[in-house]
Design a protein around this motif. Structure first.
Motif, PDB file in Angstrom:
ATOM      1  N   ARG A 120     -26.809  22.808 -20.425  1.00 23.68           N
ATOM      2  CA  ARG A 120     -27.796  23.822 -20.042  1.00 23.68           C
ATOM      3  C   ARG A 120     -29.136  23.177 -19.692  1.00 23.68           C
ATOM      4  NH1 ARG A 120     -25.365  26.789 -24.174  1.00 23.68           N
ATOM      5  NH2 ARG A 120     -26.940  26.107 -25.681  1.00 23.68           N
ATOM      6  N   GLN A 121     -29.546  22.176 -20.481  1.00 20.57           N
ATOM      7  CA  GLN A 121     -30.802  21.480 -20.194  1.00 20.57           C
ATOM      8  C   GLN A 121     -30.739  20.768 -18.848  1.00 20.57           C
ATOM      9  OE1 GLN A 121     -31.503  18.852 -23.467  1.00 20.57           O
ATOM     10  NE2 GLN A 121     -32.142  20.489 -24.869  1.00 20.57           N
ATOM     11  N   LEU A 122     -29.627  20.111 -18.567  1.00 18.73           N
ATOM     12  CA  LEU A 122     -29.490  19.413 -17.290  1.00 18.73           C
ATOM     13  C   LEU A 122     -29.487  20.390 -16.117  1.00 18.73           C
ATOM     14  CD1 LEU A 122     -26.890  16.643 -18.158  1.00 18.73           C
ATOM     15  CD2 LEU A 122     -29.277  16.324 -17.531  1.00 18.73           C
ATOM     16  N   ASN A 123     -28.798  21.513 -16.271  1.00 22.61           N
ATOM     17  CA  ASN A 123     -28.766  22.503 -15.197  1.00 22.61           C
ATOM     18  C   ASN A 123     -30.159  23.059 -14.919  1.00 22.61           C
ATOM     19  OD1 ASN A 123     -26.069  22.309 -14.580  1.00 22.61           O
ATOM     20  ND2 ASN A 123     -25.464  23.894 -16.041  1.00 22.61           N
ATOM     21  N   SER A 124     -30.929  23.336 -15.960  1.00 20.21           N
ATOM     22  CA  SER A 124     -32.284  23.864 -15.732  1.00 20.21           C
ATOM     23  C   SER A 124     -33.179  22.797 -15.114  1.00 20.21           C
ATOM     24  CB  SER A 124     -32.877  24.406 -17.029  1.00 20.21           C
ATOM     25  OG  SER A 124     -33.112  23.367 -17.939  1.00 20.21           O
ATOM     26  N   SER A 177     -34.812  21.048  -7.750  1.00 18.99           N
ATOM     27  CA  SER A 177     -34.417  21.570  -6.432  1.00 18.99           C
ATOM     28  C   SER A 177     -35.435  22.578  -5.928  1.00 18.99           C
ATOM     29  CB  SER A 177     -33.022  22.164  -6.500  1.00 18.99           C
ATOM     30  OG  SER A 177     -33.032  23.520  -6.733  1.00 18.99           O
ATOM     31  N   SER A 178     -36.044  23.375  -6.809  1.00 16.75           N
ATOM     32  CA  SER A 178     -37.073  24.317  -6.349  1.00 16.75           C
ATOM     33  C   SER A 178     -38.325  23.578  -5.902  1.00 16.75           C
ATOM     34  CB  SER A 178     -37.405  25.334  -7.439  1.00 16.75           C
ATOM     35  OG  SER A 178     -38.088  24.708  -8.497  1.00 16.75           O
ATOM     36  N   ARG A 179     -38.653  22.462  -6.547  1.00 15.91           N
ATOM     37  CA  ARG A 179     -39.800  21.660  -6.126  1.00 15.91           C
ATOM     38  C   ARG A 179     -39.546  21.029  -4.761  1.00 15.91           C
ATOM     39  NH1 ARG A 179     -41.425  18.187 -11.476  1.00 15.91           N
ATOM     40  NH2 ARG A 179     -41.988  19.954 -12.788  1.00 15.91           N
ATOM     41  N   ARG A 192     -37.682  22.166  -2.347  1.00 12.90           N
ATOM     42  CA  ARG A 192     -37.671  23.186  -1.295  1.00 12.90           C
ATOM     43  C   ARG A 192     -39.078  23.589  -0.897  1.00 12.90           C
ATOM     44  NH1 ARG A 192     -33.669  26.828  -4.339  1.00 12.90           N
ATOM     45  NH2 ARG A 192     -31.858  25.496  -4.261  1.00 12.90           N
ATOM     46  N   GLY A 193     -40.031  23.172  -1.663  1.00 16.19           N
ATOM     47  CA  GLY A 193     -41.413  23.493  -1.300  1.00 16.19           C
ATOM     48  C   GLY A 193     -41.996  24.575  -2.152  1.00 16.19           C
ATOM     49  N   GLY A 194     -41.237  25.143  -3.006  1.00  9.90           N
ATOM     50  CA  GLY A 194     -41.778  26.173  -3.891  1.00  9.90           C
ATOM     51  C   GLY A 194     -42.426  25.506  -5.082  1.00  9.90           C
ATOM     52  N   ASN A 195     -43.729  25.322  -5.018  1.00 13.74           N
ATOM     53  CA  ASN A 195     -44.419  24.640  -6.103  1.00 13.74           C
ATOM     54  C   ASN A 195     -44.669  25.546  -7.300  1.00 13.74           C
ATOM     55  OD1 ASN A 195     -44.533  22.207  -4.813  1.00 13.74           O
ATOM     56  ND2 ASN A 195     -46.481  22.669  -3.793  1.00 13.74           N
ATOM     57  N   ASN A 196     -44.305  26.819  -7.146  1.00 14.05           N
ATOM     58  CA  ASN A 196     -44.496  27.698  -8.290  1.00 14.05           C
ATOM     59  C   ASN A 196     -43.460  27.374  -9.370  1.00 14.05           C
ATOM     60  OD1 ASN A 196     -42.320  28.576  -6.900  1.00 14.05           O
ATOM     61  ND2 ASN A 196     -42.925  30.728  -6.785  1.00 14.05           N
TER      62      ASN A 196
END
Length: 117
Positions: free
Chosen positions: A83-87, A93-95, A97-101
């Motif tokens: 679970r820790q690795l998946n999060s 991956s969100s970083r 993609r450009g989503g810095n939030n």
């Protein structure tokens, strides 16, 4: 009346032969032959039972020994690490993609995981 008699017993074997060396040698050879034969016959069976081997000399497989709760605790620990690795993967991956939030789900951090990022 006190009697002061001494009592002693003396036994002697006489069969007309001189010394017991021949009897000892005969007994030694006969006993060695008898018990050597018995050892040759029964030694493989005794060895198999002591070393837990089959008839071909291979060790029999042992049943796995699972102690109480050990397997379940290991499974729970591995699931928590997954679970820790998946999060952490979702966060990276969100970083990328450009989503810095920051992600809406709080990320559990582990020092081992953070060292690899």
């Amino acid at each position: 009346m006190a009697s002061n008699h001494q009592f002693s017993v003396c036994a002697e074997y006489r069969d007309g032969s001189k010394g017991g060396g021949n009897d000892f040698a005969a007994g030694f050879l006969l006993g060695g032959a008898l018990f050597g034969t018995l050892g040759y016959i029964f030694a493989p069976q005794i060895r198999r039972s002591l070393l837990n081997e089959d008839e071909y000399g291979f060790r029999k497989a042992k049943r796995p020994i699972y102690y109480d709760g050990g397997l379940e605790k290991t499974r729970q620990t591995l699931n928590a690490k997954i679970r820790q690795l998946n999060s952490a993967i979702d966060n990276v991956s969100s970083r990328l993609r450009g989503g810095n939030n920051s992600p809406s789900v709080p990320v559990e951090t582990d020092p081992e995981v953070e060292a690899t990022m």
